[in-house]
Design a protein around this motif. Sequence first.
Motif, PDB file in Angstrom:
ATOM      1  N   GLN A 471      11.279  17.341  39.908  1.00  0.00           N
ATOM      2  CA  GLN A 471      12.343  18.340  39.958  1.00  0.00           C
ATOM      3  C   GLN A 471      12.896  18.383  41.369  1.00  0.00           C
ATOM      4  N   ARG A 472      14.188  18.132  41.474  1.00  0.00           N
ATOM      5  CA  ARG A 472      14.880  18.189  42.768  1.00  0.00           C
ATOM      6  C   ARG A 472      15.634  19.512  42.809  1.00  0.00           C
ATOM      7  N   SER A 473      15.076  20.464  43.513  1.00  0.00           N
ATOM      8  CA  SER A 473      15.651  21.806  43.533  1.00  0.00           C
ATOM      9  C   SER A 473      16.798  21.881  44.525  1.00  0.00           C
ATOM     10  N   PHE A 474      17.797  22.670  44.166  1.00  0.00           N
ATOM     11  CA  PHE A 474      18.880  22.950  45.094  1.00  0.00           C
ATOM     12  C   PHE A 474      18.418  24.000  46.098  1.00  0.00           C
ATOM     13  N   THR A 475      18.745  23.774  47.352  1.00  0.00           N
ATOM     14  CA  THR A 475      18.463  24.795  48.354  1.00  0.00           C
ATOM     15  C   THR A 475      19.612  25.797  48.353  1.00  0.00           C
ATOM     16  N   ASP A 476      19.624  26.666  49.340  1.00  0.00           N
ATOM     17  CA  ASP A 476      20.645  27.705  49.373  1.00  0.00           C
ATOM     18  C   ASP A 476      22.021  27.095  49.641  1.00  0.00           C
ATOM     19  N   ILE A 477      23.043  27.778  49.156  1.00  0.00           N
ATOM     20  CA  ILE A 477      24.420  27.345  49.356  1.00  0.00           C
ATOM     21  C   ILE A 477      24.844  27.688  50.776  1.00  0.00           C
ATOM     22  N   ARG A 478      25.386  26.706  51.466  1.00  0.00           N
ATOM     23  CA  ARG A 478      25.796  26.897  52.849  1.00  0.00           C
ATOM     24  C   ARG A 478      27.285  26.623  52.972  1.00  0.00           C
ATOM     25  N   VAL A 479      28.021  27.615  53.420  1.00  0.00           N
ATOM     26  CA  VAL A 479      29.459  27.479  53.622  1.00  0.00           C
ATOM     27  C   VAL A 479      29.698  27.371  55.117  1.00  0.00           C
ATOM     28  N   ARG A 480      30.366  26.308  55.529  1.00  0.00           N
ATOM     29  CA  ARG A 480      30.565  26.054  56.956  1.00  0.00           C
ATOM     30  C   ARG A 480      32.035  25.793  57.203  1.00  0.00           C
ATOM     31  N   GLU A 481      32.625  26.540  58.106  1.00  0.00           N
ATOM     32  CA  GLU A 481      34.027  26.352  58.456  1.00  0.00           C
ATOM     33  C   GLU A 481      34.119  25.510  59.718  1.00  0.00           C
ATOM     34  N   ILE A 482      34.915  24.460  59.646  1.00  0.00           N
ATOM     35  CA  ILE A 482      35.095  23.561  60.775  1.00  0.00           C
ATOM     36  C   ILE A 482      36.536  23.670  61.233  1.00  0.00           C
ATOM     37  N   THR A 483      36.740  24.073  62.458  1.00  0.00           N
ATOM     38  CA  THR A 483      38.094  24.208  62.984  1.00  0.00           C
ATOM     39  C   THR A 483      38.455  22.993  63.792  1.00  0.00           C
ATOM     40  N   GLY A 484      39.741  22.706  63.836  1.00  0.00           N
ATOM     41  CA  GLY A 484      40.227  21.600  64.637  1.00  0.00           C
ATOM     42  C   GLY A 484      40.162  20.258  63.963  1.00  0.00           C
ATOM     43  N   GLN A 485      39.713  20.200  62.693  1.00  0.00           N
ATOM     44  CA  GLN A 485      39.664  18.953  61.976  1.00  0.00           C
ATOM     45  C   GLN A 485      40.252  19.159  60.591  1.00  0.00           C
ATOM     46  N   VAL A 486      40.843  18.107  60.063  1.00  0.00           N
ATOM     47  CA  VAL A 486      41.428  18.198  58.725  1.00  0.00           C
ATOM     48  C   VAL A 486      40.343  17.881  57.722  1.00  0.00           C
ATOM     49  N   VAL A 487      39.503  18.874  57.459  1.00  0.00           N
ATOM     50  CA  VAL A 487      38.422  18.716  56.498  1.00  0.00           C
ATOM     51  C   VAL A 487      38.378  19.969  55.641  1.00  0.00           C
ATOM     52  N   PRO A 488      37.731  19.910  54.471  1.00  0.00           N
ATOM     53  CA  PRO A 488      37.684  21.088  53.612  1.00  0.00           C
ATOM     54  C   PRO A 488      36.904  22.212  54.263  1.00  0.00           C
ATOM     55  N   ALA A 489      37.590  23.278  54.639  1.00  0.00           N
ATOM     56  CA  ALA A 489      36.904  24.409  55.256  1.00  0.00           C
ATOM     57  C   ALA A 489      36.149  25.222  54.223  1.00  0.00           C
ATOM     58  N   TYR A 490      36.441  25.001  52.931  1.00  0.00           N
ATOM     59  CA  TYR A 490      35.788  25.777  51.896  1.00  0.00           C
ATOM     60  C   TYR A 490      34.743  24.965  51.168  1.00  0.00           C
ATOM     61  N   ALA A 491      34.360  23.808  51.731  1.00  0.00           N
ATOM     62  CA  ALA A 491      33.410  22.948  51.040  1.00  0.00           C
ATOM     63  C   ALA A 491      32.054  23.633  50.960  1.00  0.00           C
ATOM     64  N   VAL A 492      31.388  23.478  49.824  1.00  0.00           N
ATOM     65  CA  VAL A 492      30.076  24.049  49.601  1.00  0.00           C
ATOM     66  C   VAL A 492      29.080  22.923  49.455  1.00  0.00           C
ATOM     67  N   THR A 493      27.981  22.983  50.190  1.00  0.00           N
ATOM     68  CA  THR A 493      26.975  21.941  50.146  1.00  0.00           C
ATOM     69  C   THR A 493      25.811  22.403  49.293  1.00  0.00           C
ATOM     70  N   LEU A 494      25.495  21.609  48.260  1.00  0.00           N
ATOM     71  CA  LEU A 494      24.333  21.863  47.428  1.00  0.00           C
ATOM     72  C   LEU A 494      23.335  20.748  47.707  1.00  0.00           C
ATOM     73  N   ASP A 495      22.221  21.063  48.338  1.00  0.00           N
ATOM     74  CA  ASP A 495      21.260  20.040  48.713  1.00  0.00           C
ATOM     75  C   ASP A 495      20.152  19.984  47.684  1.00  0.00           C
ATOM     76  N   SER A 496      19.976  18.829  47.061  1.00  0.00           N
ATOM     77  CA  SER A 496      18.886  18.667  46.106  1.00  0.00           C
ATOM     78  C   SER A 496      17.707  18.022  46.806  1.00  0.00           C
ATOM     79  N   ARG A 497      16.524  18.484  46.487  1.00  0.00           N
ATOM     80  CA  ARG A 497      15.328  17.989  47.158  1.00  0.00           C
ATOM     81  C   ARG A 497      14.255  17.688  46.132  1.00  0.00           C
ATOM     82  N   LEU A 498      13.280  16.899  46.554  1.00  0.00           N
ATOM     83  CA  LEU A 498      12.187  16.523  45.679  1.00  0.00           C
ATOM     84  C   LEU A 498      10.973  17.385  45.984  1.00  0.00           C
TER      85      LEU A 498
END
Length: 860
Positions: A471-498
């Motif tokens: 079972q690869r569990s998802f850790t907590d949802i982390r929202v990170r805003e990056i300024t000064g770069q053209v990247v998704p500021a609303y991207a959500v990272t779901l980390d799966s682990r073993l």
Amino acid sequence: MSQRKKILYGLFGIIIGLCVGALFRNYRTLEIVSMCNSINSMKQKSALEIIGLHPSETPENSQRNLVFVGVMTAKDFLQSRAKAVYDTWGKSIPGRIAFFSSEESVADDIPLVALKGVDDRYPPQKKSFMMLHYMYEHYIDKFEWFARADDDVFIRTDKLEMFLRSVDSSKPQFIGQAGRGNSEEFGLLSLEFDENFCMGGPGVIMSRETLRRVAPHIPTCLKNLYSTHEDVEVGRCVQKFAGIPCTWNYEMQSILHHNSSGSRAFSGNLKNKEVHSAITLHPVKKPAFMYRLHAYTLGLKAQELRQQSLMLHRDIAQMTALLQIPRINKNLAPGVPIFPSDETSADYLGDHTILGSTPDLNRHRPSHLDEIIEWDFIAKSLYSGMHPNPKRKIESSLKEGLNDVVREIMEHINNFSRQRGRVIEFRELLYGYMRVNSLYGQDLIMDLLLVYKKYRGKKMTVPVRRHLYIQRSFTDIRVREITGQVVPAYAVTLDSRLPIGSTRPFDNSTGLDRMRSFLNSGWERLSDTFAISNPSMIEMPKDRIVFIIPLAGRPETFMRFLRNFEQVALQQDLRTDLLVSLYVDPSDSSLLTNLLDQLRSRYPQNRINYLQLQGNFSRGVALDRAIKSPFCKQDDILFFIDVDMIFTQRTLDRIRANVIRNRQVYLPIVFSEYDPHPESLGQMYLESGPKPITTEHLHRSSYDQNFSSPYPVTNANGYFRQFGYGLAGIYKSDILRPDLGGFNTDITGWGLEDVKFLESIIAANLKGSQRLLDVADGRVDPFQDPLRQQQQELVVFRAPDPSLVHIFHPINCDRNLEEAQYKMCLGTKANTLGSFRTLEERFVQDRELLLFGRRARGNR
């Protein structure tokens, strides 16, 4: 006598006066000389100042005095290899690092020791011995271990620390990869039958006691050289005066790893056993590969930290249960705020009751049939009951993820195999099951064919089969805003682990694969959670977007698109334009052009244009003409869209966020609406057999919807069209690159031009992989031409976009199309009939339709 005295005193006074005058005259010059001497004295730092070590620091009172690493380099490599070493692993040494070079070497940005009387001639025998002597003279009481390394070796400093703290440093130790010379040199190195040497490339480690015994005799060793090899002579010196050989250990080949690929070493895939398990990696001839390895190992370290965090959450949850603390209390104990419970606090660690839940394949218990998550079966192919293609080839990303699972599991199983005198090797994945619950994680059941080898005691080799429940569990949802770069500021990272034992975490599935799994397990439950509540709060450059739409007839659908475009793009966004490529009859041409002219007059600040094309319809030609027209500028984002689409402001935000100049192309996975009236299909087939659906079956109520409002994305309403590549966002400057060449203009009709476009991007990325070899061979310098490197690596980013909806319309597949186009058309048409659950209910309820399907299958 008096006269003589007067003359002598006068002469003496004149001399004194001249001296004083000369002194005052040259005072400024003397002052400048004095200042230069003081500056020179300031530049000559002490040995402790070079490495930033306080005189009071010792291994007994400091954790950062474990090891001193001396890196041998040359004057020509100070600003390339040496700087790359210092910028990467050199900053995280559990001790100190210094670079040793020739006497004339100068560098202000690295801790450099210019050895007196030493030049950069090869082989560097004198440089190596003098470096060891310098370590002995200045640092012998300051560190437990002393390592000798080249400027083309990469060291995993965390693994190095773990390894050295497990070895007794008070005893004489000479650690390295043992060697006795190659076949041509065997017997010519003046080595006795029981003597060896530590090969210098992968690195050599000495304990303090070893260096203390050897260093006083270095002048003697330098006077008695029997070969031209520096590492051989160091090994001979250690053998003679410390009385120990290099470690005779087969494991050192994997711990201190040497890659025999030469300059091309570590230019390929880094996901292999050697990179993951080794402490040192050699050789890394190009600084670009040093930075590449560093970035990769930082990712591995981040995964390990996330896994440790997950295990700590489980320990906290278990202790809370044992202490019988109410679940409503998020602190460790009532009234003891060890862990902040305020979610807005920067020190908030998360909800331990959720993140600390133990692995369990039945953690989610469905309350009704719709919540059951079906398993995908893995064998030679991938079988999925809820996928539009039930049997399909296993994607490369899934293969990569499964390989990572197996590698991590086997490392965990064989963690203590050496002490037990056996090893278990992986042979084959026989079959497996997989499912993804978007709220909890990924579950895997794998049947593995293994080989059990026992090499101590009663030796044996036995094939065995074992089941793994993972079972690869998802850790907590982390929202990170990056300024000064053209990247998704609303991207959500779901980390799966073993979460099995202490196995290190991993997460190598792509965002597309993870999202694809979400689609089959209730993605619509999370789609609104990840959305932007207030897009205006995101600070990012708002480049102009040009919607390019090819059109052939269908004026009613086009009017619906224009209403949607006006409401969202023209009234809200203000920086989105429209370009239409028209293939229409003369009777409809004036109507459509008048609509566009009226829209242009109402919004003069926007660029609303059209091209009138002649001949047979070709989507590739329509897009190609639009791209090369003067209505699009080099800095514009071009978004290719179909007339059947509806969109919202979130669509525009995602386009700007995910399209990156010279770096990334955005191919959204759109939500495609099912036929709203599938019950009419059965009657139509029964009456006259299969035939194209007419406009009478069109769900006309869709034209009257307010399309700026969120469309209800559910499994019953439609599906995410994973194999559709027609909608794409890319900068004009990128699509006109010579290695892409725009769209294929030889294809007539709809379909296949988007697949060819994607294939051209993939081909360009393969050229980017070839570029690594060009860097390794010295044909390309990425630091001298970074822009060119970026232009050759155009990444394709795909993700489901619930704000992009394809409204249902009847599909008529022309039999005159090319075979590949015709099959693609039939597949798309079949997908629009309805969900599997809807079709199942329809066939079960209508016995005549079921019999008709059997007859149709028998007639094939």
